[in-house]
Every structure is written in structure tokens, then in C-alpha cells.
Design a protein around this motif. Sequence first.
Motif, short mmCIF file in Angstrom:
data_model
loop_
_atom_site.label_atom_id
_atom_site.label_comp_id
_atom_site.label_asym_id
_atom_site.label_seq_id
_atom_site.Cartn_x
_atom_site.Cartn_y
_atom_site.Cartn_z
N HIS A 245 0.84 -1.19 0.00
CA HIS A 245 0.00 0.00 0.00
C HIS A 245 0.88 1.25 0.00
O HIS A 245 1.69 1.45 0.92
CB HIS A 245 -0.92 0.01 1.23
N PRO A 246 0.79 2.10 -1.03
CA PRO A 246 1.70 3.26 -1.15
C PRO A 246 1.73 4.16 0.07
O PRO A 246 2.80 4.56 0.54
CB PRO A 246 1.16 3.99 -2.38
N ASP A 247 0.56 4.50 0.61
CA ASP A 247 0.50 5.41 1.76
C ASP A 247 1.20 4.82 2.97
O ASP A 247 1.92 5.51 3.71
CB ASP A 247 -0.95 5.75 2.11
N LYS A 248 1.01 3.52 3.18
CA LYS A 248 1.64 2.87 4.33
C LYS A 248 3.15 2.80 4.16
O LYS A 248 3.91 2.97 5.12
CB LYS A 248 1.06 1.46 4.53
N LEU A 249 3.60 2.53 2.94
CA LEU A 249 5.04 2.46 2.68
C LEU A 249 5.70 3.82 2.86
O LEU A 249 6.78 3.92 3.44
CB LEU A 249 5.29 1.93 1.26
N VAL A 250 5.05 4.88 2.39
CA VAL A 250 5.60 6.23 2.56
C VAL A 250 5.62 6.59 4.04
O VAL A 250 6.59 7.20 4.53
CB VAL A 250 4.79 7.26 1.74
N ALA A 251 4.58 6.21 4.77
CA ALA A 251 4.55 6.47 6.22
C ALA A 251 5.70 5.77 6.93
O ALA A 251 6.21 6.27 7.95
CB ALA A 251 3.21 6.02 6.79
N LYS A 252 6.12 4.62 6.40
CA LYS A 252 7.22 3.87 7.02
C LYS A 252 8.59 4.38 6.59
O LYS A 252 9.60 3.98 7.15
CB LYS A 252 7.09 2.38 6.67
N GLY A 253 8.62 5.25 5.57
CA GLY A 253 9.89 5.82 5.16
C GLY A 253 10.24 5.69 3.70
O GLY A 253 11.31 6.13 3.28
N LEU A 254 9.37 5.07 2.90
CA LEU A 254 9.64 5.02 1.46
C LEU A 254 9.62 6.44 0.92
O LEU A 254 8.71 7.21 1.23
CB LEU A 254 8.57 4.19 0.75
N PRO A 255 10.63 6.84 0.12
CA PRO A 255 10.61 8.18 -0.46
C PRO A 255 9.29 8.44 -1.18
O PRO A 255 8.82 7.59 -1.94
CB PRO A 255 11.79 8.17 -1.43
N ALA A 256 8.71 9.60 -0.95
CA ALA A 256 7.42 9.93 -1.56
C ALA A 256 7.48 9.83 -3.08
O ALA A 256 6.49 9.51 -3.74
CB ALA A 256 6.98 11.32 -1.14
N GLU A 257 8.66 10.11 -3.65
CA GLU A 257 8.82 10.04 -5.10
C GLU A 257 8.61 8.62 -5.64
O GLU A 257 8.37 8.43 -6.82
CB GLU A 257 10.22 10.52 -5.50
N MET A 258 8.74 7.61 -4.76
CA MET A 258 8.59 6.22 -5.19
C MET A 258 7.16 5.70 -5.04
O MET A 258 6.90 4.53 -5.26
CB MET A 258 9.55 5.32 -4.41
N MET A 259 6.25 6.59 -4.66
CA MET A 259 4.86 6.17 -4.49
C MET A 259 4.28 5.63 -5.80
O MET A 259 3.49 4.67 -5.79
CB MET A 259 4.01 7.34 -3.99
N ALA A 260 4.68 6.22 -6.93
CA ALA A 260 4.15 5.75 -8.22
C ALA A 260 4.55 4.31 -8.48
O ALA A 260 3.77 3.52 -9.03
CB ALA A 260 4.66 6.65 -9.35
N ILE A 261 5.78 3.93 -8.08
CA ILE A 261 6.24 2.55 -8.26
C ILE A 261 5.41 1.61 -7.40
O ILE A 261 5.01 0.53 -7.83
CB ILE A 261 7.74 2.45 -7.92
N ALA A 262 5.15 2.03 -6.16
CA ALA A 262 4.33 1.22 -5.25
C ALA A 262 2.92 1.06 -5.81
O ALA A 262 2.31 -0.01 -5.72
CB ALA A 262 4.31 1.84 -3.86
N LYS A 263 2.38 2.14 -6.39
CA LYS A 263 1.03 2.08 -6.96
C LYS A 263 0.96 1.08 -8.12
O LYS A 263 -0.02 0.35 -8.27
CB LYS A 263 0.60 3.47 -7.45
N GLU A 264 2.00 1.06 -8.95
CA GLU A 264 2.04 0.11 -10.06
C GLU A 264 1.99 -1.32 -9.56
O GLU A 264 1.34 -2.19 -10.15
CB GLU A 264 3.30 0.34 -10.89
N LYS A 265 2.69 -1.57 -8.45
CA LYS A 265 2.70 -2.93 -7.90
C LYS A 265 1.33 -3.33 -7.37
O LYS A 265 0.88 -4.45 -7.58
CB LYS A 265 3.76 -3.03 -6.80
N THR A 266 0.65 -2.39 -6.70
CA THR A 266 -0.68 -2.71 -6.20
C THR A 266 -1.66 -2.91 -7.36
O THR A 266 -2.57 -3.74 -7.27
CB THR A 266 -1.22 -1.60 -5.27
N GLN A 267 -1.47 -2.18 -8.45
CA GLN A 267 -2.33 -2.36 -9.62
C GLN A 267 -2.15 -3.75 -10.23
O GLN A 267 -3.13 -4.39 -10.62
CB GLN A 267 -2.03 -1.28 -10.66
N ASP A 268 -0.90 -4.21 -10.29
CA ASP A 268 -0.64 -5.56 -10.81
C ASP A 268 -1.26 -6.62 -9.91
O ASP A 268 -1.84 -7.61 -10.39
CB ASP A 268 0.87 -5.80 -10.93
N ILE A 269 -1.14 -6.42 -8.60
CA ILE A 269 -1.73 -7.37 -7.65
C ILE A 269 -3.25 -7.38 -7.80
O ILE A 269 -3.88 -8.45 -7.82
CB ILE A 269 -1.32 -7.00 -6.20
#
Length: 288
Positions: A245-269
Motif C-alpha cells: 500500500h503506497p501510503d503505508k510504505l511512505v509512512a514507514k519511510g519510502l521516499p514519496a517520489e517512489m509512491m508511483a512505483i508502489a502504486k504500479e505494484k498494487t495495480q498488478d496485484i
Amino acid sequence: MVIDGNLGVTWVGCLQMKNWLGKIIGAAIGFYSGGPIGLVLGVLLGNAFDKTQRRRAEDALGGGSKGVLQTVFFQATFNVMGKMAKADGNVSEKEIDLARQVMTRMALNEAQRRDAMQLFNDGKAADFSVESILADLAEVIGRRASLAQIFLEIQLQAAYVDGALSVPERNLLQIISSHLGINRIQFEIMHQRIRAQMHFSAGRRANKPANAKNLANAYQVLGLNAEVDDVELKKAYRRLMNQHHPDKLVAKGLPAEMMAIAKEKTQDIQQAYEEIQKARKALKPRPA
């Protein structure tokens, strides 16, 4: 997020020293003044001192530990991608293009792109210490397993950009896994899942019609086989969506710029789950 050269590495090195300095001083003073009991009390007091110093170091840097984690994660991502590109001896245009694609997906500005490309080029250097940057990354990630997993997933995709996984690339992936606390079984599960996800995504982007191969890849994206029941299927789906989940990953410290990459992964799932659901629904007998 502002990227500043060796900022993350300098901070981590400072914290690694502060992590034990207070304990050693406290233990020495405690043992000298009170023997074994004093030693224990000294260690406890030293530990409290270390925690205070750690918080001060984080505040002095600005943004606290989350800001440092984002900086080091960003740095490690492109350093290790550069190392991965050079692992088999030659850096291909596909590998350079992937780095640029990641920058584009992260919507980096010109200054950030220059920083990222410099980090990538630094990672390609023969004398670059991947062990050092991975130790720094492991230090700031701590027990955030989801961040360790997404970092490894990014590097797996980098390794597969030329269509195959070479022995040096696999060895580097094992080094990454070891530093981030991912065991061999976990690595193999993630490896198979990411490989299937890449095939599944490629088929989806090409608008290929659903077939048995796509369905098999969809199951592997969720880390499952076709024999699982609906309950286990939903559990696996929800677990992966929660992990990515992008929001949860960013809250844990994932750079906000990488949110798009996280979103792509959730879309594939999500797409994989829907394709499996559609296939299962088609197999169920219709009521008379």
C-alpha cells in the motif's frame, strides 16, 4: 525530498558510533565504581544516553529518522541499480534506460535526476562498496520488512531488464537479501513472484487476451498455485495489498517520489486477483 551527496551515509556512520559509545563509557564507569552490578547499571544509563544522542542527531539533520531513511533508501536504490547493471561486466542500454524510466516514474526534477544518475554511475564503479551502502540501508530500515521487500523487488526488476538473471546478478541479489534479513526461502518466493509479475504486466500492457499462461502468472503474482481455495486466495491478496500500500510504505519511510512505483505494484496485484476471480467465476456451474 532533497538529496545531498553522502548525507545518509554520514548520518548512519554517526549513529553507528553513537549506538555503542554511551554503553561502553557507562559500562566502564559502572564497573570501576561498583563492580558487576555497577557495570549493569552503567550499561543501562549508557543506553539511555545513546537514545538521547540518536534523537538529537535525527533532529539536527531535519525531518527526523524518516527523512534520513528516505534519503538513504533513495541513494541505495540507484547505487545498487548501478552495481547490478555492472555485475555481469557490461552495462547495456536497457539497464541505463530502466534507471531513467524509474526516474520518470518518480517524477524527479532535473536536479534530482542528475543526483540519481550520479548515484547510478557511482554504483557502477569498480571500487564501489555495495556492502557499505547496504549496511547503511539495513541500519535505517530496521525491522520495516515491507521496505526491505520493496527494495529487493526493485533490484530484481533491474536484474531482469535484459530478460535473464546472470550468476553475478543472482549473487548480488543474495548479498542484498542477506543484509536486509531476507532468507533464501523468502528470496525464492519473491523471485518467482516478481518474475511472474513482470510477465503478467507485459501481457496486460500489450492487451493480450486472457489465456492459461496469463492465469498461471496471475497466481504466481500472488505467490499461490491454482489449487488454493477462495479463502486462502483472498488472504494472500489482502496481505500483498497491505504490504505494498503506497501510503503505508511512505509512512514507514519510502521516499514519496517512489509512491508511483508502489502504486504500479498494487495495480498488478489487483489485476491478477481480478483475473483469477473472473476465471473461477467462469468455471462455477450456473444455477438451473
